[in-house]
Write an enzyme that holds these catalytic residues in place. Structure first.
Site, PDB file in Angstrom:
ATOM      1  N   LYS A   6       0.938  -1.040   0.281  1.00 57.89           N
ATOM      2  CA  LYS A   6      -0.203   0.246  -0.186  1.00 57.89           C
ATOM      3  C   LYS A   6       0.988   1.128   0.351  1.00 57.89           C
ATOM      4  O   LYS A   6       2.067   1.049   0.715  1.00 57.89           O
ATOM      5  CB  LYS A   6      -0.855   0.039   1.381  1.00 57.89           C
ATOM      6  CG  LYS A   6      -2.479   1.105   0.773  1.00 57.89           C
ATOM      7  CD  LYS A   6      -2.917   0.729   2.131  1.00 57.89           C
ATOM      8  CE  LYS A   6      -3.956   2.124   2.924  1.00 57.89           C
ATOM      9  NZ  LYS A   6      -4.256   1.514   3.538  1.00 57.89           N
TER      10      LYS A   6
ATOM     11  N   SER B 280      -9.849   2.145   2.862  1.00 55.61           N
ATOM     12  CA  SER B 280      -8.909   3.009   1.992  1.00 55.61           C
ATOM     13  C   SER B 280      -7.848   1.585   0.819  1.00 55.61           C
ATOM     14  O   SER B 280      -7.246   2.704   0.433  1.00 55.61           O
ATOM     15  CB  SER B 280      -7.683   3.983   2.520  1.00 55.61           C
ATOM     16  OG  SER B 280      -7.511   3.599   3.167  1.00 55.61           O
TER      17      SER B 280
ATOM     18  N   SER C 200     -10.082   0.062   6.970  1.00 56.98           N
ATOM     19  CA  SER C 200      -9.294   0.051   5.838  1.00 56.98           C
ATOM     20  C   SER C 200      -8.722  -1.044   5.263  1.00 56.98           C
ATOM     21  O   SER C 200      -8.483  -1.734   3.995  1.00 56.98           O
ATOM     22  CB  SER C 200      -8.587   1.308   5.380  1.00 56.98           C
ATOM     23  OG  SER C 200      -9.702   2.614   5.840  1.00 56.98           O
TER      24      SER C 200
END
Length: 486
Positions: free
Chosen positions: A81, A156, A180
């Site tokens: 990420k 996210s 997330s």
């Protein structure tokens, strides 16, 4: 080649170890898959060039042959990420503010993967500074759900979950501040774990809400997630919130026996607002666990309705403090024309941050300001303590709490972006876990009438990842044999 990408991370690692597949072949397979479908999904902000990836692959292959890398993930391609620092690789948090930021060091979780012989493929798209639950607030455009590209992948960590679902990597790392990892895992039909706060070092993770953020694995199944968590979890003196645990042997929990385990279903999570398809899928999971010998019963968790306001007050307060460092001086975006230092700060931040980030900075600055600090921030901290107490009481009686990960399946692109409150309410089942620092896992448990994935969430008490891994693994094995469940 594509068949290699359909293997789980552990299966691919086994093939590499047994010399049936080379690390370079695995790396080429993932790059081919990215070339084929990335333009439709937009999972990545940065994909490393072929030369870099194949060079890593050669080094890891040599390390495997020399006995340096002996773990289950050696040679397996991973995506990270884009809010975790990676030395020499662009790290943007999907924001214009960091669109030119190349860190000089790597986050501890990434270093732990490198020590295990992982091959890094690239950095995944996300909501800007992890603020959002659809991966639509990214400066680099929205990521799309591989099951149906008209829908969001969640957020996210939407880029990481979409990349795993679309076989654009074997597994990925995400971060979870209010759901997330677990929410996009549910939307994308993959498995994700948010570990107990402090289990995985936050060193090198660009902070959103420091008391809530936790890095975790996203993969195709529970075995992968347990194996990855074992690899990235460690005590790190560079992170003051890192916990020294006695036991990191998460894979020992991969057993199918749930006889006598006590599983609670919080009534508060099954009220109005929960889609019928999701409710039915979760109850089916409960029935299967009951049939396998678990004791399943409903109970009242309470305080659920206070979780969202408490979370957004605390997270926004921490975000406004954490994001104060981005002012265009040492690193990141700086406006090209300005008149004096204050004007440079103001213009750099105005131009560098997107709308959702600005909204949360403003909310956070407001609740921390004198006159409102006691009324909002301190009250939210007290509520957080009450929520933790409610979970403590529940875990005196239950080993695992079974809950939906989200009220609905993945909404269409643009649907939630226009209504922030609706977006915030979508986090209702995930945020309490972060407020209480608990571990949680999301496992796929079926599809809705539109053929979009549904995920079930299993929550455990602090440092009891093994219980949720055991329950999730047992359910997953039952689901494989019961074809009607998916």
């Amino acid at each position: 080649m594509m068949s290699l990408m359909k293997l789980t991370a552990v299966e691919l690692g086994r093939e590499i170890k047994q010399r049936k597949v080379s690390v370079s072949e695995a790396a080429q397979a993932v790059l081919e898959q990215i070339d084929k479908i990335e333009k439709n999904i937009n999972s990545y902000v940065t994909v490393l060039d072929r030369e870099n990836v194949l060079k890593q692959a050669e080094e890891v292959q040599k390390g495997i042959e020399d006995g340096k890398y002996q773990g289950a993930l050696a040679g397996v391609p991973v995506a990270i990420k884009d809010n975790m620092c990676t030395e020499g690789i662009l790290t943007t948090c999907s924001s214009k503010m960091l669109s030119n930021f190349v860190p000089t060091y790597s986050s501890e979780a990434v270093l732990n993967l490198k020590k295990a012989g992982a091959v890094i493929i690239g950095k995944t798209n996300m909501d800007e500074f992890a603020m959002g639950s659809t991966t639509e607030t990214s400066y680099y455009g929205p990521t799309k759900n591989p099951w149906n590209t008209d829908h969001v992948p969640g957020g996210s960590s939407g880029g990481s979950c979409a990349a795993v679902a679309a076989c654009e990597c074997s597994y990925a790392l995400g971060s979870d501040t209010g759901g997330s990892i677990r929410q996009p895992s549910s939307f994308c039909g993959v498995t994700g774990i948010k570990p107990t706060y402090g289990t995985v070092s936050r060193y090198g993770l660009i902070a959103y809400g420091s008391s809530l953020d936790q890095i975790g694995p996203i993969a195709k199944d529970v075995t992968d997630c347990a194996t990855i968590l074992e690899t990235i979890a460690s005590h790190d003196p560079k992170d003051s919130t890192s916990v020294k645990r006695k036991d990191y042997d998460f894979t020992s929990a991969l057993v199918t026996d749930v006889k006598g385990m006590k599983i609670g279903l919080p009534r508060d999570y099954y009220k109005e607002g929960l889609s019928g398809d999701v409710r039915n899928a979760i109850y089916k999971v409960a029935d299967m666990l009951k049939d396998a010998g678990a004791v399943v019963e409903e109970f009242d968790l309470s305080l659920v309705e206070y979780a969202i306001p408490a979370y957004y007050v605390i997270a926004s307060a921490e975000a406004s403090s954490n994001l104060a460092r981005f002012e265009g001086v040492k690193y990141g975006y700086r406006t090209s024309e300005y008149d004096g230092l204050n004007n440079m700060f103001k213009k750099s931040r105005s131009e560098g941050f997107g709308a959702e980030v600005k909204r949360r900075i403003m909310l956070g600055s407001f609740v921390l300001s004198s006159g409102y600090y006691d009324a909002y921030y301190l009250k939210a901290l007290r509520t957080k303590a009450l929520i933790k107490r409610a979970f403590d009481k529940a875990f005196e009686k239950y080993d695992v709490i079974l809950a939906p990960a989200t009220p609905t399946t993945a909404p269409k692109l643009g649907e939630r972006l226009s209504d922030p409150i609706k977006m915030y309410l979508g986090d209702i089942y995930t945020i309490s876990v972060n407020l209480a620092g608990l571990p949680g896992i999301t496992v796929p448990c079926g599809f809705d009438s539109a053929n979009l994935p549904i995920g079930v969430q299993m929550l455990g008490n602090c440092f009891e990842e093994k219980k949720i891994i055991r329950t999730a693994y047992a359910y997953e094995q039952m689901r494989v044999t019961d074809k009607g469940a998916v």
